[in-house]
Design a protein around this motif. Structure first.
Motif, PDB file in Angstrom:
ATOM      1  N   UNK A  33       0.823  -1.209   0.000  1.00 51.86           N
ATOM      2  CA  UNK A  33       0.000   0.000   0.000  1.00 51.86           C
ATOM      3  C   UNK A  33       0.856   1.259   0.000  1.00 51.86           C
ATOM      4  N   UNK A  34       2.080   1.165   0.492  1.00 51.26           N
ATOM      5  CA  UNK A  34       2.963   2.329   0.487  1.00 51.26           C
ATOM      6  C   UNK A  34       3.494   2.618  -0.916  1.00 51.26           C
ATOM      7  N   UNK A  35       3.611   1.594  -1.745  1.00 44.67           N
ATOM      8  CA  UNK A  35       3.941   1.849  -3.157  1.00 44.67           C
ATOM      9  C   UNK A  35       2.772   2.553  -3.856  1.00 44.67           C
ATOM     10  N   UNK A  36       1.556   2.178  -3.512  1.00 51.17           N
ATOM     11  CA  UNK A  36       0.381   2.886  -4.025  1.00 51.17           C
ATOM     12  C   UNK A  36       0.439   4.360  -3.619  1.00 51.17           C
ATOM     13  N   UNK A  37       0.790   4.613  -2.362  1.00 46.56           N
ATOM     14  CA  UNK A  37       0.891   6.001  -1.891  1.00 46.56           C
ATOM     15  C   UNK A  37       1.924   6.782  -2.688  1.00 46.56           C
ATOM     16  N   UNK A  38       3.058   6.152  -3.004  1.00 48.05           N
ATOM     17  CA  UNK A  38       4.081   6.836  -3.798  1.00 48.05           C
ATOM     18  C   UNK A  38       3.530   7.279  -5.151  1.00 48.05           C
ATOM     19  N   UNK A  39       2.778   6.394  -5.788  1.00 52.59           N
ATOM     20  CA  UNK A  39       2.228   6.729  -7.105  1.00 52.59           C
ATOM     21  C   UNK A  39       1.153   7.810  -6.994  1.00 52.59           C
ATOM     22  N   UNK A  40       0.345   7.749  -5.952  1.00 52.74           N
ATOM     23  CA  UNK A  40      -0.679   8.773  -5.765  1.00 52.74           C
ATOM     24  C   UNK A  40      -0.045  10.139  -5.482  1.00 52.74           C
ATOM     25  N   UNK A  41       1.111  10.125  -4.829  1.00 53.44           N
ATOM     26  CA  UNK A  41       1.816  11.376  -4.534  1.00 53.44           C
ATOM     27  C   UNK A  41       2.719  11.819  -5.685  1.00 53.44           C
ATOM     28  N   UNK A  42       2.792  10.986  -6.737  1.00 54.82           N
ATOM     29  CA  UNK A  42       3.614  11.294  -7.917  1.00 54.82           C
ATOM     30  C   UNK A  42       5.073  11.527  -7.558  1.00 54.82           C
ATOM     31  N   UNK A  43       5.669  10.555  -6.871  1.00 54.21           N
ATOM     32  CA  UNK A  43       7.090  10.677  -6.524  1.00 54.21           C
ATOM     33  C   UNK A  43       7.924  10.786  -7.803  1.00 54.21           C
TER      34      UNK A  43
END
Length: 266
Positions: free
Chosen positions: A153-163
Motif C-alpha cells: 500500500x505504500x507503493x500505491x501512496x508513492x504513485x498517488x503522490x507522484x514521486x
C-alpha cells in the motif's frame, strides 16, 4: 525448546482481538516462519484468517511471480519465493481467484473477482491494481510477522503522490500468440524506510499491534496507511529514499533515475 502449536481457533481469536473486521476486505502480507507453529501449518493459518473474516469477508494476498521474463500461467505459475509459503499455498486453494497477469494477487471471498481481475498494472501498484482496489473498498492491511517494508500500500501512496523517481523495468506478455516486451518505470528502492509508517500510524492511534501465533502483527486500514504516506510524500517526495551518504545502492539508483542517468538498467 519446542514451541507449542497454536490451534486454528486460537489464531482466529487473536486476529479478531487485533481488530480484523468480520465481513471486511483484508490484504495480508505474512511470514509463516515468524508465527509458526500453527496447527495445520500454512493451511491452518489461512483457515484462521478465513474464520476471522467470516463467509462475507474477502481475503487477499500477493501472488506475483518475481520473474518478468517468463510467461505467466495463473493456474500453474508459482508465487515468488520471497512472498512466503502461505502466499504460495493460498492461490492454489479451491475457490481462490488469481489475477491473469504476472503482477498477480489472489483473493477468496465475495469481492475476490472485483479486486484481482484487473488489467496488467504498470507500475505494479497503481490505483487500478489489486492494492488500489483494496484501498477503494476500505480494506484493512495485515502485516503478519513482517513490517511495513513488505507493505504494498505504500507503493500505491508513492504513485498517488507522484514521486519523482522511477527505475526502468520491463516485462514480457503474450499478445496475439506473440511474446511482447513492455517497458515501464517502477517506483522501486530498498523499502526499508517504509518503517516510517509505524510512527505515523501509532501517533494517530490507527495501527493495532499484537500477537498472532508466535509472532507480532500490525493491522491498519489501507486508507489510513496511504493517506498518511501521501501527506508526508507531498511535503518531502524522496522521504522513502536513504540519504546518499548512507550508501544504499537501491536508493541511490532511485535517486539517479530523477536525473535520467541509470545506465544498463533494463
Amino acid at each position: 525448546m519446542t514451541l507449542r502449536a497454536f490451534r486454528r481457533s486460537e489464531v482466529a481469536d487473536q486476529l479478531r482481538a487485533l481488530g480484523v473486521r468480520r465481513g471486511g476486505v483484508l490484504l495480508v502480507h505474512t511470514s509463516f516462519r515468524a508465527v509458526r507453529p500453527i496447527e495445520g501449518g500454512p493451511e491452518g493459518l489461512i483457515d484462521a484468517l478465513c474464520a476471522a473474516l467470516g463467509p462475507a469477508g474477502t481475503l487477499v494476498m500477493p501472488s506475483w511471480t518475481g520473474d518478468d521474463e517468463a510467461p505467466f500461467e495463473p493456474a500453474a505459475t508459482a508465487a515468488a519465493e520471497d512472498l512466503g509459503v502461505t502466499a504460495d499455498r493460498f492461490w492454489r486453494r479451491p475457490g481462490v481467484v488469481r489475477s491473469d497477469h504476472l503482477q498477480a494477487f489472489a483473493a477468496l471471498g465475495p469481492r475476490a473477482e472485483a479486486i484481482v481481475k484487473t488489467a496488467l498494472p504498470l507500475p505494479p501498484h497503481t490505483p487500478d491494481s489489486p492494492v488500489g482496489r483494496v484501498h477503494d473498498l476500505d480494506g484493512q492491511v495485515l502485516l503478519l510477522g513482517v513490517g511495513h517494508d513488505a507493505d504494498t500500500s505504500l507503493h500505491l501512496a508513492e504513485l498517488m503522490a507522484k514521486v519523482p523517481y522511477g527505475i526502468p523495468r520491463h516485462c514480457f506478455v503474450q499478445q496475439g500468440g506473440h511474446r511482447v516486451r513492455i517497458d515501464y518505470r517502477e517506483n522501486d528502492h530498498c523499502c526499508r524506510r517504509f518503517a516510517l509508517a509505524d510512527d505515523w500510524l501509532r501517533a494517530r492511534g490507527v495501527q493495532a499491534e499484537g500477537p498472532v501465533g508466535h509472532g507480532t502483527a500490525r493491522l491498519a486500514r489501507a486508507r489510513d496507511i496511504v493517506g498518511l504516506a501521501v501527506d508526508a510524500l507531498l511535503r518531502q517526495p524522496t522521504l522513502f529514499l536513504h540519504d546518499p551518504a548512507e550508501g544504499c545502492a537501491d536508493c541511490d539508483e532511485a535517486r539517479a533515475s530523477m536525473r535520467g542517468i541509470i545506465p544498463n538498467s533494463g
